[in-house]
Design an enzyme around this catalytic site. Structure first.
Site, PDB file in Angstrom:
ATOM      1  N   HIS A 115     -13.019  -4.798  -2.095  1.00 46.82           N
ATOM      2  CA  HIS A 115     -11.667  -4.838  -1.530  1.00 46.82           C
ATOM      3  C   HIS A 115     -11.605  -4.243  -0.124  1.00 46.82           C
ATOM      4  CE1 HIS A 115      -7.099  -4.288  -2.220  1.00 46.82           C
ATOM      5  NE2 HIS A 115      -7.360  -3.880  -0.995  1.00 46.82           N
TER       6      HIS A 115
ATOM      7  N   ASP B 149     -34.839  32.368 -10.156  1.00 41.19           N
ATOM      8  CA  ASP B 149     -35.566  33.547 -10.629  1.00 41.19           C
ATOM      9  C   ASP B 149     -34.690  34.426 -11.507  1.00 41.19           C
ATOM     10  OD1 ASP B 149     -34.005  34.214  -8.260  1.00 41.19           O
ATOM     11  OD2 ASP B 149     -34.922  36.199  -8.394  1.00 41.19           O
TER      12      ASP B 149
ATOM     13  N   HIS C 168      -9.661  -3.824   5.424  1.00 41.00           N
ATOM     14  CA  HIS C 168     -10.360  -4.839   4.640  1.00 41.00           C
ATOM     15  C   HIS C 168     -11.651  -5.251   5.343  1.00 41.00           C
ATOM     16  CE1 HIS C 168      -6.724  -6.470   2.110  1.00 41.00           C
ATOM     17  NE2 HIS C 168      -6.910  -5.170   1.969  1.00 41.00           N
TER      18      HIS C 168
ATOM     19  N   ASP D  18     -32.710  27.526  -6.241  1.00 39.88           N
ATOM     20  CA  ASP D  18     -32.230  28.813  -5.758  1.00 39.88           C
ATOM     21  C   ASP D  18     -33.079  29.181  -4.526  1.00 39.88           C
ATOM     22  OD1 ASP D  18     -31.097  31.459  -5.744  1.00 39.88           O
ATOM     23  OD2 ASP D  18     -32.925  32.151  -6.727  1.00 39.88           O
TER      24      ASP D  18
ATOM     25  N   GLU E 112     -26.162   9.901  12.528  1.00 39.74           N
ATOM     26  CA  GLU E 112     -25.431  10.529  13.618  1.00 39.74           C
ATOM     27  C   GLU E 112     -23.913  10.554  13.413  1.00 39.74           C
ATOM     28  OE1 GLU E 112     -24.613  12.516  17.131  1.00 39.74           O
ATOM     29  OE2 GLU E 112     -26.469  12.317  16.000  1.00 39.74           O
TER      30      GLU E 112
ATOM     31  N   SER F 195     -27.192  28.534  -3.587  1.00 35.19           N
ATOM     32  CA  SER F 195     -27.435  29.945  -3.291  1.00 35.19           C
ATOM     33  C   SER F 195     -26.116  30.672  -3.121  1.00 35.19           C
ATOM     34  CB  SER F 195     -28.266  30.071  -2.009  1.00 35.19           C
ATOM     35  OG  SER F 195     -28.340  31.414  -1.573  1.00 35.19           O
ATOM     36  N   SER F 196     -26.146  31.980  -3.323  1.00 38.01           N
ATOM     37  CA  SER F 196     -24.951  32.785  -3.078  1.00 38.01           C
ATOM     38  C   SER F 196     -24.683  32.919  -1.587  1.00 38.01           C
ATOM     39  CB  SER F 196     -25.095  34.172  -3.715  1.00 38.01           C
ATOM     40  OG  SER F 196     -26.245  34.824  -3.209  1.00 38.01           O
TER      41      SER F 196
ATOM     42  N   GLU G   7     -33.467  32.981  -2.965  1.00 37.13           N
ATOM     43  CA  GLU G   7     -34.064  34.316  -3.076  1.00 37.13           C
ATOM     44  C   GLU G   7     -34.890  34.439  -4.350  1.00 37.13           C
ATOM     45  OE1 GLU G   7     -32.490  38.975  -3.212  1.00 37.13           O
ATOM     46  OE2 GLU G   7     -31.093  37.320  -2.846  1.00 37.13           O
TER      47      GLU G   7
ATOM     48  N   CYS H 171       0.820  -1.222   0.000  1.00 44.66           N
ATOM     49  CA  CYS H 171       0.000   0.000   0.000  1.00 44.66           C
ATOM     50  C   CYS H 171       0.852   1.269   0.000  1.00 44.66           C
ATOM     51  CB  CYS H 171      -0.902   0.040   1.231  1.00 44.66           C
ATOM     52  SG  CYS H 171      -2.014  -1.358   1.416  1.00 44.66           S
TER      53      CYS H 171
END
Length: 507
Positions: free
Chosen positions: A202, A466, A129, A271, A152, A406-407, A273, A109
């Site tokens: 794997h 929008d 594994h 979106d 959780e 959204s911004s 707004e 590995c």
């Protein structure tokens, strides 16, 4: 060999035999024994590697301890470990043991472990594994990702919370471990938020900033893999917020006066707004609240790590604004000039940015932190259009995954949908995107969303907004774009060519 190798990297032999290396080797041995009892490293499979923590040496330059290959992990001793330089060169090899032990060999590995060290500045990497890490990749043989939300133990994964969607890339197995290096590298590059990569049939590679983080996350990942398997056995979907029944194929009808067709819609991106929420709530409630409370917020939280990061982000943005001659930008003094001067400059810049309705990450992050206080103190309550809650519930029960783009920061989005006049709506939402994925008026942002969702055909994603320019960008990326017509929204160009809706009930 060890003496010569140590000299080549500028380390005395005494360092290789010193306290830090010995303690790390002992810890790797102890963890291998523990993980053996968990079934993660049985049959000589699996492996662990760890940086030798030394505060006097920068992390990228620290030595690396790796467990050997083909060794009974529960019987390993500290002297069985390999010591590698920071670039992966072996500088100390364990002595051979008598028959029936095999000659010592560093783990196969190693090249994959080095990728996690180099690309993620990891402090430790675990290769398991565990049966659950194999079975979870078989639930859907075509899936390129494992997804789970509203569970959780997701909180134990770096950068994630209960409401987030955890996404782990899945790469295909090969006959030899080192042949996985290229595909693992691509997965790490493609999923910057991931701290694990699954290998089909794997196991899994998991890394963390330290051995504690790697171990904690490994335990959480295995828990989540097991939970997903058991939910699947019950016919329930781990990737939806309420873990409802698995739906193999979903078809919905889109009807309007011009056309009617069947569309296998599986994803809707919304979106906020002017789409889910009145523009007036943002302009007349949220923005004024942030503007009026920014000084108070900075004063109360000035010395916290979160606020210092907010100041750092805003200072960088203001420096760029000053170079470009942006109106309203004023220099933010350095911290040594005093808290009051820093805050005064911050307030001035924030007010100017809000007046200009700037869609920039630095402002949105700070606003989100201010709004959090408002929601926690019940000074704010989010408003959504009356058709939104019912539509979200309907789409969710139909197996359609809904995301928000959204911004506003992801934190602000979660606060809004978690505190609406219709209650907590986050249970119907699978994830949140903000401007860290890109500008909403650029098509590449929507391509990034498609890749993040793991969608092959972008037309399977509907984007509702929008803003005409956002619809154009989404359409250019191949998404199905619909424009939301709500009270107070800006007028659209004539012959814009997009389907419009005045209510989500029309979708």
């Amino acid at each position: 060999m060890a003496v010569a190798a140590a000299a080549m990297i500028g380390l005395p032999q005494a360092y290789l035999e010193g306290k830090e290396v010995k303690e790390t080797s002992s810890l790797v041995t102890e963890l291998c024994r523990h993980f053996y009892t968990q079934g993660w490293v049985s049959g000589t499979g699996g492996s662990i590697t760890m940086k030798v923590h030394d505060a006097s040496i920068p992390k990228p330059e620290q030595l690396i301890v790796m467990s050997p290959s083909g060794v009974q992990k529960e019987r390993m001793q500290p002297e069985d470990m390999y010591i590698l330089s920071a670039n992966g060169s072996i500088i100390s090899t364990p002595s051979p043991k008598p028959y029936p032990n095999k000659p010592p060999k560093c783990t196969d590995c190693a090249p994959l472990f080095m990728k996690a060290y180099e690309m993620r500045n990891a402090g430790a990497v675990i290769h398991s594994h565990g049966m659950e890490s194999c079975l979870v990749t078989m639930l859907n043989p075509q899936a390129k990702e494992f997804r789970i939300t509203h569970m959780e133990m997701i909180k134990g994964i770096q950068g994630h919370g209960y409401y987030d969607e955890l996404v782990v890339p899945i790469i295909e197995n090969t006959a030899y471990e080192n042949e996985l290096t290229d595909s693992l590298t691509k997965a790490i590059e493609a999923y910057p938020k991931a701290t694990a990569v699954l290998v089909r049939n794997h196991g899994v590679y998991i890394w963390g900033d330290s051995w504690i983080h790697a171990k904690t996350q490994a335990e959480c990942y295995h828990y989540l893999f097991d939970a997903a398997i058991k939910l699947h056995q019950l016919g329930l979907d781990a990737a939806t917020p309420d873990h409802g029944p698995i739906r193999r194929t979903i078809h919905s009808q889109i009807k309007d006066s011009q056309y009617e067709r069947e569309w296998p819609r599986r994803w809707i991106v919304l979106d906020i707004e002017g789409t889910t929420t009145p523009i007036t709530f943002v302009t007349d409630v949220l923005f004024p609240y942030a503007r009026e409370n920014v000084g108070k917020h900075l004063n109360l939280t000035y010395h916290t790590a979160e606020t210092q990061e907010d100041i750092k982000l805003l200072r960088a943005q203001v420096e760029e604004d000053l170079r470009e001659g942006v109106t309203g930008a004023v220099p933010i003094p350095h911290a040594d000039e005093g808290k009051e001067k820093v805050i005064a400059a911050m307030v001035s810049n924030v007010e100017a940015m809000i007046r200009a309705d700037r869609k920039i990450t630095a402002l949105k992050e700070l606003q989100g932190h201010i709004w959090r206080t408002g929601f926690e103190c019940d000074e704010l309550k989010a408003i959504v259009f009356e058709d939104v809650a019912d539509a979200l519930e309907k789409w969710h029960s139909s197996g359609i995954k809904v995301y928000i783009y959204s911004s506003g920061s992801r934190l602000a989005q979660k606060l809004l949908f978690g505190n609406t006049d219709y209650g907590d709506l986050r249970k119907y939402i699978s994830g949140f995107f903000d401007t860290t994925i890109g500008n909403k008026k650029e098509s590449r942002s929507y391509k990034e969303i498609k890749e993040t969702l793991g969608v092959d055909d972008p037309a399977e994603i509907m984007f509702v907004t929008d803003v005409y320019q956002e619809a154009v960008a989404a359409k250019a990326a191949g998404l199905e774009a619909i424009i939301s017509i709500r009270p107070g929204n800006a007028p659209l160009p004539e012959n814009h060519g997009f389907k419009t809706v005045t209510s989500f009930s029309q979708i």
